[in-house]
Design an enzyme around this catalytic site. Structure first.
Site, PDB file in Angstrom:
ATOM      1  N   LYS A  48       0.858  -1.190   0.000  1.00 19.83           N
ATOM      2  CA  LYS A  48       0.000   0.000   0.000  1.00 19.83           C
ATOM      3  C   LYS A  48       0.888   1.232   0.000  1.00 19.83           C
ATOM      4  CE  LYS A  48      -4.456   0.930   0.197  1.00 19.83           C
ATOM      5  NZ  LYS A  48      -5.574   0.095  -0.282  1.00 19.83           N
TER       6      LYS A  48
HETATM    7  P1  NAD Z   1     -13.299   7.512  -2.741  1.00 17.62           P
HETATM    8  O1  NAD Z   1     -12.277   8.540  -2.428  1.00 17.62           O
HETATM    9  O2  NAD Z   1     -13.751   7.317  -4.154  1.00 17.62           O
HETATM   10  O3  NAD Z   1     -14.626   7.780  -1.873  1.00 17.62           O
HETATM   11  C1  NAD Z   1     -14.632   7.901  -0.495  1.00 17.62           C
HETATM   12  C2  NAD Z   1     -16.040   8.285  -0.046  1.00 17.62           C
HETATM   13  O4  NAD Z   1     -16.110   8.261   1.377  1.00 17.62           O
HETATM   14  C3  NAD Z   1     -16.447   9.702  -0.456  1.00 17.62           C
HETATM   15  O5  NAD Z   1     -17.833   9.723  -0.741  1.00 17.62           O
HETATM   16  C4  NAD Z   1     -16.153  10.531   0.804  1.00 17.62           C
HETATM   17  O6  NAD Z   1     -16.946  11.709   0.888  1.00 17.62           O
HETATM   18  C5  NAD Z   1     -16.529   9.527   1.872  1.00 17.62           C
HETATM   19  N1  NAD Z   1     -15.843   9.758   3.153  1.00 17.62           N
HETATM   20  C6  NAD Z   1     -14.528   9.942   3.373  1.00 17.62           C
HETATM   21  N2  NAD Z   1     -14.291  10.100   4.691  1.00 17.62           N
HETATM   22  C7  NAD Z   1     -15.491  10.011   5.300  1.00 17.62           C
HETATM   23  C8  NAD Z   1     -15.915  10.089   6.631  1.00 17.62           C
HETATM   24  N3  NAD Z   1     -15.057  10.310   7.633  1.00 17.62           N
HETATM   25  N4  NAD Z   1     -17.226   9.909   6.907  1.00 17.62           N
HETATM   26  C9  NAD Z   1     -18.096   9.677   5.897  1.00 17.62           C
HETATM   27  N5  NAD Z   1     -17.768   9.615   4.613  1.00 17.62           N
HETATM   28  C10 NAD Z   1     -16.481   9.769   4.319  1.00 17.62           C
HETATM   29  O7  NAD Z   1     -12.732   6.149  -2.144  1.00 17.62           O
HETATM   30  P2  NAD Z   1     -13.129   4.657  -2.552  1.00 17.62           P
HETATM   31  O8  NAD Z   1     -12.193   4.177  -3.586  1.00 17.62           O
HETATM   32  O9  NAD Z   1     -14.596   4.579  -2.756  1.00 17.62           O
HETATM   33  O10 NAD Z   1     -12.728   3.874  -1.214  1.00 17.62           O
HETATM   34  C11 NAD Z   1     -13.583   3.836  -0.084  1.00 17.62           C
HETATM   35  C12 NAD Z   1     -13.092   2.765   0.872  1.00 17.62           C
HETATM   36  O11 NAD Z   1     -13.078   1.503   0.192  1.00 17.62           O
HETATM   37  C13 NAD Z   1     -11.677   2.939   1.403  1.00 17.62           C
HETATM   38  O12 NAD Z   1     -11.607   2.394   2.694  1.00 17.62           O
HETATM   39  C14 NAD Z   1     -10.843   2.102   0.449  1.00 17.62           C
HETATM   40  O13 NAD Z   1      -9.617   1.698   1.025  1.00 17.62           O
HETATM   41  C15 NAD Z   1     -11.779   0.938   0.251  1.00 17.62           C
HETATM   42  N6  NAD Z   1     -11.569   0.143  -0.963  1.00 17.62           N
HETATM   43  C16 NAD Z   1     -11.567   0.708  -2.184  1.00 17.62           C
HETATM   44  C17 NAD Z   1     -11.425  -0.078  -3.314  1.00 17.62           C
HETATM   45  C18 NAD Z   1     -11.513   0.481  -4.706  1.00 17.62           C
HETATM   46  O14 NAD Z   1     -11.506  -0.313  -5.648  1.00 17.62           O
HETATM   47  N7  NAD Z   1     -11.616   1.773  -4.883  1.00 17.62           N
HETATM   48  C19 NAD Z   1     -11.237  -1.463  -3.188  1.00 17.62           C
HETATM   49  C20 NAD Z   1     -11.249  -2.021  -1.911  1.00 17.62           C
HETATM   50  C21 NAD Z   1     -11.424  -1.207  -0.805  1.00 17.62           C
END
Ligand code: NAD
Length: 424
Positions: free
Chosen positions: A111
């Site tokens: 990561k």
């Molecule tokens: P992103 O940046 O596209 O979206 C994040 C979302 O969460 C946004 O809507 C933001 O406003 C919201 N957010 C952030 N902090 C917040 C808080 N404290 N309270 C409420 N809402 C909050 O990110 P993403 O790619 O959608 O990733 C989201 C989660 O999923 C992360 O934990 C990431 O590690 C995990 N994840 C992502 C992927 C992927 O393919 N993108 C895969 C596996 C896991």
């Protein structure tokens, strides 16, 4: 069972380690293997000087942690956020090792992160941060060494810049060095939706087990980014009732369910308007409060440490399907289990993303691209099989689904490690 050795409930590294300890003891993992897998293989901190648009030079701090290359190259996202810490990156790197183990794909775990606020950077500043970070790690990354992907605050354009910078350094176009790229640059069909699709496949499996029906399931989703918004769209189309959504600025709860999630998506993404102001919305709530609204399925898909000992008793769901990494603290696990909530742990639930990243890497290396239907079918197979394996391990070891996922992953990684042996 070992005592939960977590000093600071909100330290995600301690939370990840606590689950590893419990699973390792259930598995009776040999001391040598335990020590090997407990620590990351390598860590690096880079200081990235970047000229801002106003001519000032800012130095950003970036990290990359390679937790394991036992089963294959490191794999894991790059996070751009103001609160990134090395401990967080360490935890996320270890989770990637276990996640790739759970879905049985030939990657280790890694990561990266840069402490910056992407919302406050212009597009060209963001490009320079990305290129300088990648340049600093050009000897470290590689299709056979460590393959990054998007995470919070990064997207397909940023992955395109990573690919280009790396390619310039090695003097050859190397699409397989990074996944989550745009389709026009060696990306895969289905990657954008993959994490959300994987969540839905897990929910489908869970409700079949619990004899529930999609149309009777109210779903609350915290986080409306890549993961949360795609899950909302797909699940709405499939017949689930989306009753709550929130992003960092707040959200809406609509008991009857949103009629048109696509319009909500357009409202947020095309019109760039706040979720809470969506017409025909519902009750306005904070991003935290939405977690405790009544629903059958709760999907935290935002960030870590949302469900803690302070609030876990307020959960009002039957199924907790973790879209984010580490949304539940290790200390909160027993509270959730006591409430008999069916947990689909992060390292299983959100593994659809890395699975299709694996497909993308395979396609890039083959130079042969699959149809979307093929990608989705293969994803479905992987997720369903992994779900069944986790539940089988839960039965064999008499543990929660979460610990079962760790036991399964540690079992697979440690078997590979035994076969490789300890070099020198
Ligand atoms: P992103 O940046 O596209 O979206 C994040 C979302 O969460 C946004 O809507 C933001 O406003 C919201 N957010 C952030 N902090 C917040 C808080 N404290 N309270 C409420 N809402 C909050 O990110 P993403 O790619 O959608 O990733 C989201 C989660 O999923 C992360 O934990 C990431 O590690 C995990 N994840 C992502 C992927 C992927 O393919 N993108 C895969 C596996 C896991």
């Amino acid at each position: 069972m070992p005592e939960l050795l977590v000093q600071d409930e909100l330290n995600v590294y301690e939370s990840a380690e606590a689950r590893f300890e419990i699973a390792a003891s259930k598995l009776d993992l040999e001391q040598g293997l335990y020590r090997y897998l407990k620590y990351p293989e390598r860590e690096i901190t880079v200081y990235i000087p970047v000229s801002l648009d106003n001519g000032r030079v800012e130095v950003y701090t970036g990290y990359r942690v390679l937790h394991s290359t036992v089963r294959g190259p490191g794999k894991g996202g790059i996070r751009f956020a103001p609160n990134v810490t090395i401990d967080e990156v360490r935890a996320l790197a270890a989770w990637m090792t276990w996640k790739c183990g759970v879905v049985n794909i030939p990657f280790g775990g890694a990561k990266g992160g840069v402490i910056c606020d992407p919302e406050k950077l212009s597009r060209s500043e963001l490009e320079r941060v990305t290129r300088r970070y990648t340049a600093a790690l050009s000897d470290w990354f590689g299709p056979e060494r460590d393959v990054p992907a998007p995470d919070i605050g990064t997207n397909d354009q940023i992955m395109a810049w990573v690919m280009d910078t790396y390619s310039m350094h090695v003097n050859q176009a190397t699409t397989a060095v990074v996944t989550g790229k745009p389709l026009d640059l060696g990306g895969s069909h289905g990657r954008k939706e993959a994490t959300g699709r994987g969540l839905m496949i897990c929910c489908d499996k869970a409700i079949a087990r619990l004899r529930m029906k999609r149309e009777d399931c109210r779903v609350v989703i915290q986080g409306f980014g890549n993961v949360g918004s795609e899950a909302a769209l797909l699940m709405h189309e499939a017949g689930y009732k989306i009753v709550g959504v929130a992003d960092i600025h707040g959200g809406l709860y609509n008991e009857k369910g949103f009629d048109d999630v696509r319009s909500l998506h357009e409202w947020v993404y095309s019109q760039r308007k706040p979720i809470a102001d969506f017409p025909a919305g519902g009750l306005k709530l904070s991003a935290q409060e939405i977690l405790f609204r009544p629903c059958e399925i709760l999907i935290p898909a935002a960030t870590e440490n949302q469900i803690t000992t302070k609030n876990a008793s307020r959960l009002n769901c039957r199924i907790l399907c973790e879209g984010a990494n580490g949304p539940t603290t290790a200390h909160a696990d027993p509270v959730v289990d006591e409430k008999e909530i069916f947990v689909i742990p992060d390292i299983l639930a959100n593994a659809g993303g890395v699975t299709v990243s694996y497909f993308e890497w395979v396609q890039d290396r083959q130079g042969f691209f699959w149809r979307e239907r093929e990608v989705n079918e293969r994803l479905q197979d992987v997720m369903e099989e992994s779900f069944d394996e986790v539940l089988r391990y839960a039965q064999i070891y008499r543990v929660s689904n979460r610990i079962a996922a760790y036991v399964l992953a540690i079992d697979r990684v440690s078997r590979a490690l035994k076969l490789r042996g300890f070099y020198a």
